[in-house]
Design a protein around this motif. Structure first.
Motif, PDB file in Angstrom:
ATOM      1  N   ARG A 179      36.777  50.483  49.099  1.00 63.51           N
ATOM      2  CA  ARG A 179      37.852  50.360  48.114  1.00 63.51           C
ATOM      3  C   ARG A 179      39.100  49.747  48.741  1.00 63.51           C
ATOM      4  O   ARG A 179      39.758  48.910  48.138  1.00 63.51           O
ATOM      5  CB  ARG A 179      38.187  51.726  47.527  1.00 63.51           C
ATOM      6  CG  ARG A 179      37.207  52.200  46.531  1.00 63.51           C
ATOM      7  CD  ARG A 179      37.690  53.458  45.869  1.00 63.51           C
ATOM      8  NE  ARG A 179      36.547  54.110  45.242  1.00 63.51           N
ATOM      9  CZ  ARG A 179      36.414  55.395  45.102  1.00 63.51           C
ATOM     10  NH1 ARG A 179      37.359  56.204  45.523  1.00 63.51           N
ATOM     11  NH2 ARG A 179      35.359  55.903  44.524  1.00 63.51           N
ATOM     12  N   GLN A 180      39.448  50.199  49.943  1.00 70.46           N
ATOM     13  CA  GLN A 180      40.628  49.654  50.608  1.00 70.46           C
ATOM     14  C   GLN A 180      40.429  48.166  50.926  1.00 70.46           C
ATOM     15  O   GLN A 180      41.332  47.362  50.759  1.00 70.46           O
ATOM     16  CB  GLN A 180      40.935  50.444  51.870  1.00 70.46           C
ATOM     17  CG  GLN A 180      41.480  51.823  51.587  1.00 70.46           C
ATOM     18  CD  GLN A 180      41.691  52.620  52.867  1.00 70.46           C
ATOM     19  OE1 GLN A 180      41.311  52.188  53.942  1.00 70.46           O
ATOM     20  NE2 GLN A 180      42.308  53.775  52.724  1.00 70.46           N
ATOM     21  N   ARG A 181      39.270  47.799  51.369  1.00 66.71           N
ATOM     22  CA  ARG A 181      38.992  46.397  51.653  1.00 66.71           C
ATOM     23  C   ARG A 181      39.050  45.555  50.375  1.00 66.71           C
ATOM     24  O   ARG A 181      39.546  44.438  50.384  1.00 66.71           O
ATOM     25  CB  ARG A 181      37.613  46.235  52.290  1.00 66.71           C
ATOM     26  CG  ARG A 181      37.558  46.641  53.713  1.00 66.71           C
ATOM     27  CD  ARG A 181      36.194  46.358  54.267  1.00 66.71           C
ATOM     28  NE  ARG A 181      36.082  46.813  55.633  1.00 66.71           N
ATOM     29  CZ  ARG A 181      34.989  46.725  56.338  1.00 66.71           C
ATOM     30  NH1 ARG A 181      33.893  46.196  55.797  1.00 66.71           N
ATOM     31  NH2 ARG A 181      34.955  47.144  57.567  1.00 66.71           N
ATOM     32  N   GLY A 182      38.551  46.057  49.270  1.00 62.53           N
ATOM     33  CA  GLY A 182      38.581  45.342  47.999  1.00 62.53           C
ATOM     34  C   GLY A 182      40.000  45.120  47.514  1.00 62.53           C
ATOM     35  O   GLY A 182      40.328  44.049  47.001  1.00 62.53           O
ATOM     36  N   GLN A 183      40.867  46.104  47.673  1.00 63.10           N
ATOM     37  CA  GLN A 183      42.261  45.952  47.249  1.00 63.10           C
ATOM     38  C   GLN A 183      42.979  44.913  48.108  1.00 63.10           C
ATOM     39  O   GLN A 183      43.746  44.103  47.604  1.00 63.10           O
ATOM     40  CB  GLN A 183      42.971  47.298  47.317  1.00 63.10           C
ATOM     41  CG  GLN A 183      42.523  48.261  46.244  1.00 63.10           C
ATOM     42  CD  GLN A 183      43.150  49.634  46.405  1.00 63.10           C
ATOM     43  OE1 GLN A 183      43.860  49.892  47.374  1.00 63.10           O
ATOM     44  NE2 GLN A 183      42.874  50.521  45.453  1.00 63.10           N
ATOM     45  N   VAL A 184      42.726  44.905  49.388  1.00 60.36           N
ATOM     46  CA  VAL A 184      43.322  43.903  50.274  1.00 60.36           C
ATOM     47  C   VAL A 184      42.779  42.521  49.926  1.00 60.36           C
ATOM     48  O   VAL A 184      43.515  41.534  49.891  1.00 60.36           O
ATOM     49  CB  VAL A 184      43.046  44.262  51.752  1.00 60.36           C
ATOM     50  CG1 VAL A 184      43.440  43.113  52.664  1.00 60.36           C
ATOM     51  CG2 VAL A 184      43.784  45.529  52.133  1.00 60.36           C
ATOM     52  N   GLY A 185      41.507  42.407  49.618  1.00 57.72           N
ATOM     53  CA  GLY A 185      40.898  41.135  49.255  1.00 57.72           C
ATOM     54  C   GLY A 185      41.470  40.563  47.969  1.00 57.72           C
ATOM     55  O   GLY A 185      41.709  39.361  47.857  1.00 57.72           O
ATOM     56  N   ILE A 186      41.740  41.404  46.973  1.00 59.82           N
ATOM     57  CA  ILE A 186      42.321  40.936  45.708  1.00 59.82           C
ATOM     58  C   ILE A 186      43.745  40.444  45.938  1.00 59.82           C
ATOM     59  O   ILE A 186      44.144  39.396  45.429  1.00 59.82           O
ATOM     60  CB  ILE A 186      42.272  42.055  44.645  1.00 59.82           C
ATOM     61  CG1 ILE A 186      40.824  42.292  44.223  1.00 59.82           C
ATOM     62  CG2 ILE A 186      43.122  41.686  43.435  1.00 59.82           C
ATOM     63  CD1 ILE A 186      40.652  43.479  43.305  1.00 59.82           C
ATOM     64  N   GLY A 187      44.527  41.144  46.717  1.00 58.93           N
ATOM     65  CA  GLY A 187      45.899  40.705  47.021  1.00 58.93           C
ATOM     66  C   GLY A 187      45.911  39.366  47.751  1.00 58.93           C
ATOM     67  O   GLY A 187      46.708  38.476  47.443  1.00 58.93           O
ATOM     68  N   THR A 188      45.005  39.203  48.690  1.00 58.05           N
ATOM     69  CA  THR A 188      44.907  37.948  49.419  1.00 58.05           C
ATOM     70  C   THR A 188      44.484  36.818  48.485  1.00 58.05           C
ATOM     71  O   THR A 188      45.000  35.698  48.564  1.00 58.05           O
ATOM     72  CB  THR A 188      43.895  38.082  50.571  1.00 58.05           C
ATOM     73  OG1 THR A 188      44.279  39.167  51.404  1.00 58.05           O
ATOM     74  CG2 THR A 188      43.818  36.812  51.397  1.00 58.05           C
ATOM     75  N   LEU A 189      43.551  37.104  47.582  1.00 61.19           N
ATOM     76  CA  LEU A 189      43.103  36.107  46.623  1.00 61.19           C
ATOM     77  C   LEU A 189      44.240  35.667  45.709  1.00 61.19           C
ATOM     78  O   LEU A 189      44.402  34.471  45.431  1.00 61.19           O
ATOM     79  CB  LEU A 189      41.932  36.658  45.797  1.00 61.19           C
ATOM     80  CG  LEU A 189      41.325  35.707  44.773  1.00 61.19           C
ATOM     81  CD1 LEU A 189      40.720  34.491  45.475  1.00 61.19           C
ATOM     82  CD2 LEU A 189      40.274  36.430  43.945  1.00 61.19           C
ATOM     83  N   ILE A 190      45.073  36.596  45.259  1.00 62.68           N
ATOM     84  CA  ILE A 190      46.213  36.260  44.393  1.00 62.68           C
ATOM     85  C   ILE A 190      47.218  35.386  45.151  1.00 62.68           C
ATOM     86  O   ILE A 190      47.712  34.384  44.628  1.00 62.68           O
ATOM     87  CB  ILE A 190      46.879  37.548  43.858  1.00 62.68           C
ATOM     88  CG1 ILE A 190      45.939  38.231  42.868  1.00 62.68           C
ATOM     89  CG2 ILE A 190      48.222  37.234  43.197  1.00 62.68           C
ATOM     90  CD1 ILE A 190      46.396  39.599  42.432  1.00 62.68           C
TER      91      ILE A 190
END
Length: 135
Positions: A13-24
């Protein structure tokens, strides 16, 4: 006990949240770069058009002139004046159409000069303050 040490659900979950922020952030950077590229392309097109117009105008000012190929005149020996001048002209190399309706000739001698302005109605001879009409 080993499962508690490596909690895979929380880590994912933590990795997914960081990945979405980076994608944005990445998408925002791509959008900014696309807008900047559009502005640069628009500016380059404007500058190219302006440079072409300037080049065309400069070429016409330099190349659109006449070349004198023959000149004949009558000189009065008693009065030391020129009574009649005939010039044979042709367009210079690379010249376009030349409007002879507003032709200006400049006469230069050792001690005198004059401008001859040819118009549609008449031709005037200007030398300093003296003006005479030529036909």
């Amino acid at each position: 006990m080993i499962q508690n040490l490596f909690n895979t659900d929380e880590s994912n979950r933590q990795r997914g949240q960081v990945g979405i922020g980076t994608l944005i952030v990445f998408i925002a950077m791509v959008l900014v770069a696309a807008i900047a590229a559009g502005v640069l392309i628009n500016t380059a097109g404007f500058l190219q058009t302006q440079a072409q117009d300037t080049g065309t105008e400069s070429t016409s000012q330099v190349a659109d002139n006449l070349k004198v190929i023959t000149e004949v005149g009558n000189v009065s020996q008693a009065e030391d004046t020129i009574g009649q001048v005939r010039l044979g002209v042709q367009p210079a190399a690379g010249a376009g159409d030349v409007n002879l309706a507003k032709l200006t000739l400049q006469y230069v001698s050792d001690d005198n000069f004059a401008n001859l302005v040819v118009g549609l109605d008449n031709t005037s001879f200007n030398s300093g303050t003296d003006t005479a009409q030529w036909s």
